[in-house]
Design a protein around this motif. Structure first.
Motif, PDB file in Angstrom:
ATOM      1  N   GLY A 286       0.793  -1.221   0.000  1.00  0.00           N
ATOM      2  CA  GLY A 286       0.000   0.000   0.000  1.00  0.00           C
ATOM      3  C   GLY A 286       0.823   1.267   0.000  1.00  0.00           C
ATOM      4  O   GLY A 286       0.330   2.345  -0.351  1.00  0.00           O
ATOM      5  N   ALA A 287       2.110   1.168   0.370  1.00  0.00           N
ATOM      6  CA  ALA A 287       2.976   2.337   0.320  1.00  0.00           C
ATOM      7  C   ALA A 287       3.405   2.651  -1.103  1.00  0.00           C
ATOM      8  O   ALA A 287       3.686   3.799  -1.448  1.00  0.00           O
ATOM      9  CB  ALA A 287       4.203   2.113   1.199  1.00  0.00           C
ATOM     10  N   THR A 288       3.454   1.612  -1.957  1.00  0.00           N
ATOM     11  CA  THR A 288       3.833   1.795  -3.361  1.00  0.00           C
ATOM     12  C   THR A 288       2.610   2.070  -4.222  1.00  0.00           C
ATOM     13  O   THR A 288       2.619   2.981  -5.068  1.00  0.00           O
ATOM     14  CB  THR A 288       4.573   0.552  -3.877  1.00  0.00           C
ATOM     15  N   PHE A 289       1.559   1.284  -4.038  1.00  0.00           N
ATOM     16  CA  PHE A 289       0.341   1.410  -4.841  1.00  0.00           C
ATOM     17  C   PHE A 289      -0.718   2.138  -4.017  1.00  0.00           C
ATOM     18  O   PHE A 289      -1.345   1.563  -3.130  1.00  0.00           O
ATOM     19  CB  PHE A 289      -0.141   0.031  -5.292  1.00  0.00           C
ATOM     20  N   ARG A 290      -0.893   3.418  -4.319  1.00  0.00           N
ATOM     21  CA  ARG A 290      -1.836   4.252  -3.590  1.00  0.00           C
ATOM     22  C   ARG A 290      -2.358   5.341  -4.522  1.00  0.00           C
ATOM     23  O   ARG A 290      -1.719   5.696  -5.517  1.00  0.00           O
ATOM     24  CB  ARG A 290      -1.150   4.880  -2.376  1.00  0.00           C
ATOM     25  N   PRO A 291      -3.530   5.898  -4.225  1.00  0.00           N
ATOM     26  CA  PRO A 291      -4.120   6.903  -5.123  1.00  0.00           C
ATOM     27  C   PRO A 291      -3.308   8.187  -5.148  1.00  0.00           C
ATOM     28  O   PRO A 291      -2.680   8.580  -4.162  1.00  0.00           O
ATOM     29  CB  PRO A 291      -5.507   7.151  -4.510  1.00  0.00           C
ATOM     30  N   GLY A 292      -3.328   8.836  -6.300  1.00  0.00           N
ATOM     31  CA  GLY A 292      -2.750  10.159  -6.453  1.00  0.00           C
ATOM     32  C   GLY A 292      -3.806  11.117  -6.977  1.00  0.00           C
ATOM     33  O   GLY A 292      -5.016  10.884  -6.812  1.00  0.00           O
ATOM     34  N   THR A 293      -3.371  12.159  -7.629  1.00  0.00           N
ATOM     35  CA  THR A 293      -4.299  13.096  -8.261  1.00  0.00           C
ATOM     36  C   THR A 293      -4.798  12.471  -9.561  1.00  0.00           C
ATOM     37  O   THR A 293      -4.020  12.211 -10.479  1.00  0.00           O
ATOM     38  CB  THR A 293      -3.602  14.432  -8.557  1.00  0.00           C
ATOM     39  N   LYS A 294      -6.097  12.233  -9.624  1.00  0.00           N
ATOM     40  CA  LYS A 294      -6.661  11.467 -10.728  1.00  0.00           C
ATOM     41  C   LYS A 294      -6.980  12.346 -11.938  1.00  0.00           C
ATOM     42  O   LYS A 294      -7.413  13.490 -11.805  1.00  0.00           O
ATOM     43  CB  LYS A 294      -7.937  10.747 -10.279  1.00  0.00           C
ATOM     44  N   GLN A 295      -6.756  11.764 -13.116  1.00  0.00           N
ATOM     45  CA  GLN A 295      -7.165  12.351 -14.390  1.00  0.00           C
ATOM     46  C   GLN A 295      -8.119  11.385 -15.068  1.00  0.00           C
ATOM     47  O   GLN A 295      -8.070  10.176 -14.812  1.00  0.00           O
ATOM     48  CB  GLN A 295      -5.945  12.593 -15.280  1.00  0.00           C
ATOM     49  N   LEU A 296      -8.979  11.899 -15.936  1.00  0.00           N
ATOM     50  CA  LEU A 296      -9.901  11.021 -16.659  1.00  0.00           C
ATOM     51  C   LEU A 296      -9.109  10.299 -17.753  1.00  0.00           C
ATOM     52  O   LEU A 296      -9.013  10.748 -18.891  1.00  0.00           O
ATOM     53  CB  LEU A 296     -11.046  11.820 -17.264  1.00  0.00           C
ATOM     54  N   SER A 297      -8.520   9.190 -17.359  1.00  0.00           N
ATOM     55  CA  SER A 297      -7.649   8.434 -18.252  1.00  0.00           C
ATOM     56  C   SER A 297      -7.753   6.955 -17.918  1.00  0.00           C
ATOM     57  O   SER A 297      -8.225   6.569 -16.842  1.00  0.00           O
ATOM     58  CB  SER A 297      -6.203   8.914 -18.127  1.00  0.00           C
ATOM     59  N   ILE A 298      -7.279   6.136 -18.853  1.00  0.00           N
ATOM     60  CA  ILE A 298      -7.314   4.684 -18.717  1.00  0.00           C
ATOM     61  C   ILE A 298      -5.882   4.170 -18.773  1.00  0.00           C
ATOM     62  O   ILE A 298      -5.083   4.617 -19.601  1.00  0.00           O
ATOM     63  CB  ILE A 298      -8.126   4.038 -19.866  1.00  0.00           C
ATOM     64  N   CYS A 299      -5.538   3.234 -17.899  1.00  0.00           N
ATOM     65  CA  CYS A 299      -4.256   2.546 -18.020  1.00  0.00           C
ATOM     66  C   CYS A 299      -4.513   1.046 -18.109  1.00  0.00           C
ATOM     67  O   CYS A 299      -5.547   0.546 -17.656  1.00  0.00           O
ATOM     68  CB  CYS A 299      -3.324   2.885 -16.869  1.00  0.00           C
ATOM     69  N   THR A 300      -3.568   0.330 -18.699  1.00  0.00           N
ATOM     70  CA  THR A 300      -3.752  -1.105 -18.914  1.00  0.00           C
ATOM     71  C   THR A 300      -2.427  -1.773 -19.211  1.00  0.00           C
ATOM     72  O   THR A 300      -1.429  -1.103 -19.518  1.00  0.00           O
ATOM     73  CB  THR A 300      -4.739  -1.359 -20.077  1.00  0.00           C
ATOM     74  N   ILE A 301      -2.421  -3.103 -19.116  1.00  0.00           N
ATOM     75  CA  ILE A 301      -1.251  -3.906 -19.485  1.00  0.00           C
ATOM     76  C   ILE A 301      -1.714  -4.938 -20.518  1.00  0.00           C
ATOM     77  O   ILE A 301      -2.283  -5.972 -20.160  1.00  0.00           O
ATOM     78  CB  ILE A 301      -0.646  -4.591 -18.250  1.00  0.00           C
ATOM     79  N   PRO A 302      -1.494  -4.663 -21.801  1.00  0.00           N
ATOM     80  CA  PRO A 302      -2.041  -5.527 -22.854  1.00  0.00           C
ATOM     81  C   PRO A 302      -1.144  -6.684 -23.262  1.00  0.00           C
ATOM     82  O   PRO A 302      -1.433  -7.355 -24.248  1.00  0.00           O
ATOM     83  CB  PRO A 302      -2.207  -4.547 -24.020  1.00  0.00           C
ATOM     84  N   ARG A 303      -0.085  -6.975 -22.506  1.00  0.00           N
ATOM     85  CA  ARG A 303       0.935  -7.925 -22.949  1.00  0.00           C
ATOM     86  C   ARG A 303       0.360  -9.290 -23.336  1.00  0.00           C
ATOM     87  O   ARG A 303       0.742  -9.865 -24.355  1.00  0.00           O
ATOM     88  CB  ARG A 303       1.974  -8.110 -21.833  1.00  0.00           C
ATOM     89  N   LYS A 304      -0.559  -9.818 -22.540  1.00  0.00           N
ATOM     90  CA  LYS A 304      -1.066 -11.162 -22.818  1.00  0.00           C
ATOM     91  C   LYS A 304      -2.125 -11.182 -23.918  1.00  0.00           C
ATOM     92  O   LYS A 304      -2.303 -12.203 -24.578  1.00  0.00           O
ATOM     93  CB  LYS A 304      -1.647 -11.776 -21.539  1.00  0.00           C
ATOM     94  N   LEU A 305      -2.843 -10.071 -24.082  1.00  0.00           N
ATOM     95  CA  LEU A 305      -3.959 -10.039 -25.038  1.00  0.00           C
ATOM     96  C   LEU A 305      -3.896  -8.766 -25.893  1.00  0.00           C
ATOM     97  O   LEU A 305      -4.801  -7.932 -25.842  1.00  0.00           O
ATOM     98  CB  LEU A 305      -5.294 -10.107 -24.290  1.00  0.00           C
TER      99      LEU A 305
END
Length: 309
Positions: free
Chosen positions: A144-163
């Motif tokens: 939780g110290a590494t993965f935590r919310p920041g200032t949000k923008q209307l955007s999408i992120c993804t990891i398409p490596r497998k598909l």
């Protein structure tokens, strides 16, 4: 005290959640007094931080020691690696689909003294196939110290490596069928250092999950911890945690549903719909259940069951 060697016979620059989990496990055991080390001839990876002991020369192993091998090492490769040594052999299975392939690819399958796996479905399948006397289910960890919310923008992120084909189809269909969101940026965050992945998740409003044939599916949980609204595939392994409250989840090939759910979620975020706030909160609550402390306890219990602690 027996020595525990986690073998990673792969290149260090390959970005993989499974490799990160191996280093995590070795670090946990070492911090609790075990003689644990990761052997990776190519050197320590630089794309994530780890305090796990590391070596580039495979230590000599006795019959009282343990060697922990990942599921995607074929039996022939494992025998060559051991070269006549006879330590106890533990399978660390983080993808049962890879294991099914390697398990039956060799006419003389490896006999395992024990199995560690993540995900309830994976544990059930591997227990049936491996024949090992002991199968231990361990829990993944979300920092939780590494993965935590920041200032949000209307955007999408993804990891398409497998598909990658599904990714292209979903985004193309999304921009065509919902042109009001055609300008919403989409960030691909694969093959990046962990800090860069975490930073993009922190600023993104939506994570598009393209999980596929997972034993658990860690990345969507990390996105939840980062305050993203999660939309996409559960990837089989995600059924351990995916529900209607914490995301918009689909099976593989439900592309149309994913396309429309992306638009629904973005529209809700635009309108500050309380339902979206509740979904994100439920996602963060889900992620919080996978704390480092719980993960550490599960690994300690597993290696105690193997008589290594």
């Amino acid at each position: 005290m027996p020595r525990i060697v986690f073998a990673v016979p792969f290149r260090k620059n390959v970005v993989s959640g499974g490799r990160k989990m191996i280093y995590w496990a070795a670090g946990v055991l070492a911090r609790h007094g075990a003689d644990a080390v990761v052997w990776q001839r190519d050197g320590r990876p630089g794309w994530f931080a780890s305090d796990a002991p590391h070596c580039q020369d495979l230590p000599a192993l006795s019959e009282n020691d343990l060697i922990v091998l990942p599921e995607d090492v074929p039996a022939s490769g494992a025998r060559q690696l051991l070269q006549g040594a006879s330590p106890r052999r533990i399978l660390f299975c983080q993808n049962p689909f890879h294991y099914l392939r390697t398990r039956f690819a060799d006419p003389a399958p490896f006999a395992w003294d024990g199995v560690i796996t993540v995900g309830a479905g994976s544990a059930r399948l591997v227990r049936r196939v491996s024949g090992a006397a002991s199968t231990q289910l361990v829990q993944v960890s979300v920092d939780g110290a590494t993965f935590r919310p920041g200032t949000k923008q209307l955007s999408i992120c993804t990891i398409p490596r497998k598909l990658p084909s599904d990714f292209e189809a979903i985004i193309a269909g999304f921009r065509h069928l919902h042109p009001q969101f055609a300008s919403v940026p989409v960030s691909c965050i694969e093959n990046l250092p962990e800090y860069a992945v975490a930073g993009t998740m922190a600023s993104s409003a939506v994570f598009l999950s393209l999980s596929h044939r997972e034993s658990f599916g860690l990345t969507p949980i990390e996105a939840m911890a980062s305050g993203c609204a999660v939309v996409g595939y559960h990837g089989w392994g995600g059924l351990d945690y995916a529900n209607a409250a914490n995301g918009r989840w689909f099976g593989h090939d439900e592309i149309e549903g994913v396309i429309d759910a992306l638009a629904e979620v973005l529209e809700g975020l635009n309108r500050r719909d309380p339902a979206m706030t509740a979904m994100i909160a439920a996602g963060r609550e889900t992620a919080a259940a996978y704390s480092p402390a719980k993960s550490e306890a599960s690994f300690i219990a597993a290696f105690r069951a193997f008589g290594a602690l």
